[in-house]
Design a protein around this motif. Sequence first.
Motif, PDB file in Angstrom:
ATOM      1  N   HIS A  18       7.125  -2.152  12.751  1.00  0.00           N
ATOM      2  CA  HIS A  18       6.869  -3.576  12.566  1.00  0.00           C
ATOM      3  C   HIS A  18       8.000  -4.393  13.187  1.00  0.00           C
ATOM      4  CE1 HIS A  18       5.589  -7.256  10.602  1.00  0.00           C
ATOM      5  NE2 HIS A  18       6.805  -7.387  10.118  1.00  0.00           N
ATOM      6  N   ASP A  19       9.212  -4.085  12.799  1.00  0.00           N
ATOM      7  CA  ASP A  19      10.413  -4.691  13.380  1.00  0.00           C
ATOM      8  C   ASP A  19      11.096  -3.577  14.152  1.00  0.00           C
ATOM      9  OD1 ASP A  19      10.002  -7.132  12.059  1.00  0.00           O
ATOM     10  OD2 ASP A  19      10.935  -6.337  10.245  1.00  0.00           O
ATOM     11  N   PRO A  49      14.976   0.160   9.332  1.00  0.00           N
ATOM     12  CA  PRO A  49      15.388  -1.207   9.019  1.00  0.00           C
ATOM     13  C   PRO A  49      15.254  -1.498   7.525  1.00  0.00           C
ATOM     14  CG  PRO A  49      13.275  -1.194  10.159  1.00  0.00           C
ATOM     15  CD  PRO A  49      13.755   0.217  10.123  1.00  0.00           C
ATOM     16  N   ASP A  50      16.222  -2.202   6.996  1.00  0.00           N
ATOM     17  CA  ASP A  50      16.235  -2.555   5.583  1.00  0.00           C
ATOM     18  C   ASP A  50      16.995  -3.871   5.436  1.00  0.00           C
ATOM     19  OD1 ASP A  50      15.796  -2.323   2.861  1.00  0.00           O
ATOM     20  OD2 ASP A  50      17.396  -0.883   2.531  1.00  0.00           O
ATOM     21  N   ARG A  51      16.854  -4.508   4.316  1.00  0.00           N
ATOM     22  CA  ARG A  51      17.611  -5.728   4.026  1.00  0.00           C
ATOM     23  C   ARG A  51      18.561  -5.425   2.881  1.00  0.00           C
ATOM     24  NH1 ARG A  51      16.788  -9.080   7.586  1.00  0.00           N
ATOM     25  NH2 ARG A  51      14.735  -9.699   8.271  1.00  0.00           N
ATOM     26  N   ALA A  57      20.116  -7.796   7.690  1.00  0.00           N
ATOM     27  CA  ALA A  57      19.507  -6.563   8.150  1.00  0.00           C
ATOM     28  C   ALA A  57      20.548  -5.446   8.184  1.00  0.00           C
ATOM     29  CB  ALA A  57      18.907  -6.760   9.537  1.00  0.00           C
ATOM     30  N   ARG A 114       8.977  -0.073   7.503  1.00  0.00           N
ATOM     31  CA  ARG A 114       9.336  -0.705   6.226  1.00  0.00           C
ATOM     32  C   ARG A 114       8.633   0.010   5.080  1.00  0.00           C
ATOM     33  NH1 ARG A 114       7.929  -6.698   6.797  1.00  0.00           N
ATOM     34  NH2 ARG A 114       8.171  -6.512   4.556  1.00  0.00           N
ATOM     35  N   ASP A 116       8.645  -0.696   1.871  1.00  0.00           N
ATOM     36  CA  ASP A 116       7.969  -1.591   0.930  1.00  0.00           C
ATOM     37  C   ASP A 116       6.577  -1.967   1.435  1.00  0.00           C
ATOM     38  OD1 ASP A 116       9.065  -3.143   3.013  1.00  0.00           O
ATOM     39  OD2 ASP A 116       9.488  -4.847   1.708  1.00  0.00           O
ATOM     40  N   ARG A 117       6.460  -2.207   2.736  1.00  0.00           N
ATOM     41  CA  ARG A 117       5.155  -2.526   3.328  1.00  0.00           C
ATOM     42  C   ARG A 117       4.219  -1.317   3.263  1.00  0.00           C
ATOM     43  NH1 ARG A 117       2.213  -5.624   6.912  1.00  0.00           N
ATOM     44  NH2 ARG A 117       1.314  -4.499   8.661  1.00  0.00           N
TER      45      ARG A 117
END
Length: 133
Positions: A18-19, A49-51, A57, A114, A116-117
Amino acid sequence: MNAARELAAGQTWHYRAHDHNARSVIVIGAIVRFEERAPIVCCAVLNAPDRGQDGKAQATTIPFLPLAYDAAAQTLTEPSAQEFDLPEGFVPALQAWQEDARGLTCYTVPFDGRLDRMIALQMASIVETGQPA
């Protein structure tokens, strides 16, 4: 994914993200095969990728991610030119997953970078079909 290439433990792949983060790859740790069920690809994701808590990021490791073979095929795009080792947490997570009384569950939706997605997509799929993965 190149349909002519069979997935195998030890392979490292790029994936649809996604990203997109070119440094993020999937390493296949094991393929669990069954007589009457599609295989499950057990993998790890490096530099996903994570926040962070501060909203910035950052890269993270997902040590264990079980994907239905079809979901893996929809996720993986091309082999990585660079090989990577599995993270330290892969083997204990694989063992715990194999011993889980709920059975060998897996994600049936593709991973896009991701977690979570992916969980949200999996839950939507369960609601839609009425069947857990």
